[in-house]
Enzyme design. Sequence first.
Site, PDB file in Angstrom:
ATOM      1  N   GLY A 157       8.134 -27.559  32.804  1.00 26.25           N
ATOM      2  CA  GLY A 157       9.542 -27.872  33.034  1.00 26.25           C
ATOM      3  C   GLY A 157       9.728 -29.259  33.603  1.00 26.25           C
ATOM      4  O   GLY A 157       8.764 -30.022  33.786  1.00 26.25           O
ATOM      5  N   SER A 158      10.984 -29.588  33.909  1.00 25.95           N
ATOM      6  CA  SER A 158      11.306 -30.949  34.332  1.00 25.95           C
ATOM      7  C   SER A 158      10.887 -31.246  35.776  1.00 25.95           C
ATOM      8  O   SER A 158      10.600 -32.393  36.118  1.00 25.95           O
ATOM      9  CB  SER A 158      12.811 -31.195  34.158  1.00 25.95           C
ATOM     10  OG  SER A 158      13.543 -30.212  34.866  1.00 25.95           O
ATOM     11  N   ASP A 167       4.950 -24.669  40.389  1.00 28.89           N
ATOM     12  CA  ASP A 167       5.748 -24.505  39.173  1.00 28.89           C
ATOM     13  C   ASP A 167       7.238 -24.557  39.509  1.00 28.89           C
ATOM     14  O   ASP A 167       7.629 -24.350  40.671  1.00 28.89           O
ATOM     15  CB  ASP A 167       5.407 -23.135  38.538  1.00 28.89           C
ATOM     16  CG  ASP A 167       5.789 -23.054  37.075  1.00 28.89           C
ATOM     17  OD1 ASP A 167       6.487 -23.951  36.573  1.00 28.89           O
ATOM     18  OD2 ASP A 167       5.371 -22.070  36.424  1.00 28.89           O
ATOM     19  N   GLY A 168       8.055 -24.817  38.525  1.00 27.67           N
ATOM     20  CA  GLY A 168       9.507 -24.778  38.697  1.00 27.67           C
ATOM     21  C   GLY A 168      10.016 -23.354  38.532  1.00 27.67           C
ATOM     22  O   GLY A 168       9.237 -22.412  38.353  1.00 27.67           O
ATOM     23  N   ALA A 169      11.337 -23.185  38.578  1.00 26.14           N
ATOM     24  CA  ALA A 169      11.948 -21.857  38.352  1.00 26.14           C
ATOM     25  C   ALA A 169      13.396 -22.053  37.930  1.00 26.14           C
ATOM     26  O   ALA A 169      14.005 -23.094  38.206  1.00 26.14           O
ATOM     27  CB  ALA A 169      11.873 -21.006  39.611  1.00 26.14           C
ATOM     28  N   GLY A 174      11.152 -19.173  32.549  1.00 28.11           N
ATOM     29  CA  GLY A 174      11.079 -19.092  31.090  1.00 28.11           C
ATOM     30  C   GLY A 174      12.224 -19.801  30.397  1.00 28.11           C
ATOM     31  O   GLY A 174      12.383 -19.688  29.183  1.00 28.11           O
ATOM     32  N   GLY A 180      12.245 -22.660  29.657  1.00 31.52           N
ATOM     33  CA  GLY A 180      11.591 -23.516  28.659  1.00 31.52           C
ATOM     34  C   GLY A 180      10.654 -22.708  27.766  1.00 31.52           C
ATOM     35  O   GLY A 180       9.871 -23.274  26.998  1.00 31.52           O
ATOM     36  N   GLU A 221       2.681 -19.218  32.225  1.00 29.99           N
ATOM     37  CA  GLU A 221       2.978 -19.522  33.639  1.00 29.99           C
ATOM     38  C   GLU A 221       2.632 -18.340  34.536  1.00 29.99           C
ATOM     39  O   GLU A 221       2.130 -18.514  35.645  1.00 29.99           O
ATOM     40  CB  GLU A 221       4.470 -19.852  33.800  1.00 29.99           C
ATOM     41  CG  GLU A 221       4.846 -21.213  33.248  1.00 29.99           C
ATOM     42  CD  GLU A 221       6.336 -21.491  33.348  1.00 29.99           C
ATOM     43  OE1 GLU A 221       6.705 -22.667  33.334  1.00 29.99           O
ATOM     44  OE2 GLU A 221       7.127 -20.537  33.430  1.00 29.99           O
TER      45      GLU A 221
HETATM   46  O1  LIG Z   1       9.607 -22.016  30.764  1.00 28.16           O
HETATM   47  C1  LIG Z   1       9.885 -22.834  31.625  1.00 28.16           C
HETATM   48  C2  LIG Z   1       9.633 -22.677  33.027  1.00 28.16           C
HETATM   49  O2  LIG Z   1       9.680 -21.375  33.546  1.00 28.16           O
HETATM   50  C3  LIG Z   1      10.256 -23.703  33.969  1.00 28.16           C
HETATM   51  O3  LIG Z   1       9.421 -23.762  35.085  1.00 28.16           O
HETATM   52  C4  LIG Z   1      11.673 -23.371  34.404  1.00 28.16           C
HETATM   53  O4  LIG Z   1      12.495 -23.226  33.261  1.00 28.16           O
HETATM   54  C5  LIG Z   1      12.260 -24.438  35.338  1.00 28.16           C
HETATM   55  O5  LIG Z   1      12.338 -25.653  34.676  1.00 28.16           O
HETATM   56  P1  LIG Z   1      12.972 -26.954  35.332  1.00 28.16           P
HETATM   57  O6  LIG Z   1      12.028 -27.459  36.359  1.00 28.16           O
HETATM   58  O7  LIG Z   1      13.149 -27.894  34.172  1.00 28.16           O
HETATM   59  O8  LIG Z   1      14.305 -26.547  35.920  1.00 28.16           O
END
Ligand SMILES: O=C[C@H](O)[C@H](O)[C@H](O)COP(=O)(O)O
Length: 243
Positions: free
Chosen positions: A34-35, A89-91, A103, A105, A111
């Site tokens: 993720g970002s 990790d992100g969420a 999820g 992404g 993950e």
């Molecule tokens: O499938 C993607 C993941 O679970 C990401 O960690 C989640 O969507 C958060 O992404 P972001 O950091 O872009 O908000």
Amino acid sequence: MSSSLIDDAKRRAAYKAVDEYIPPTTKVVGIGSGSTVVYVIERILQRGKEANNNVVFIPSSFQSKELIVQHGLTLGDVDAYPEIDVTIDGADEVDEHLNAIKGGGGCHLREKVIAEAAKKFIIVADHRKNSKVLGENWTRGVPIEVIPFAYTRVIMALKTLGCGNPVLRMAKAKAGPVITDNGNFVIDAHFGLIHDPDDLMRKIKMLTGVVEVGLFVRLAQIAYFGNENGSVTEKKSVLYETE
Ligand SMILES: O=C[C@H](O)[C@H](O)[C@H](O)COP(=O)(O)O
């Protein structure tokens, strides 16, 4: 809030997690997707080559594998390193007990493997992801990875579990559905407020054709949320409060 302020918030959360949870003794680090995770890598690189020389990085997706490789970090695999020191990790949303929806992404299957393999699983996000109850702010639904053959049956079954409108996730720059890193489809199923994520996760996971559910229950030790005012909020799991 402008996107650069949100990026700043993500960056601050990511930097704090790296500073506090990747001490020099760390050998194996899981990298989420993720970002926000981009800033985790950014901070890891700022530690310098020497600090990262003896560290192996385990990716949770094609995206994080590319980040690791492109920045010259050592790439490992969960087959070779089934025990990880720390995964960051992100969420998409985190509740008051540190249960999370992931999820957005489409990467939640790998993950979850990398999160469960880790002694410490740390979440980094901006303040929009910080909720009391899952489903409060993240209304796009719980991501569910399914094998393509079964997707219509799973959509029908999700309706009987109480989801009004489960949606097959469609690709943006290709005709047809999103295909995960594992060759599967993703269904997004909004259940309103999720007061018992463990129960819901188990019910969905029992459906034939479901590979993994983007509900991470009792996995995270701590979550860092970057705020608009430049501060970072820490939420700690009661399971780890004695540490
Ligand atoms: O499938 C993607 C993941 O679970 C990401 O960690 C989640 O969507 C958060 O992404 P972001 O950091 O872009 O908000």
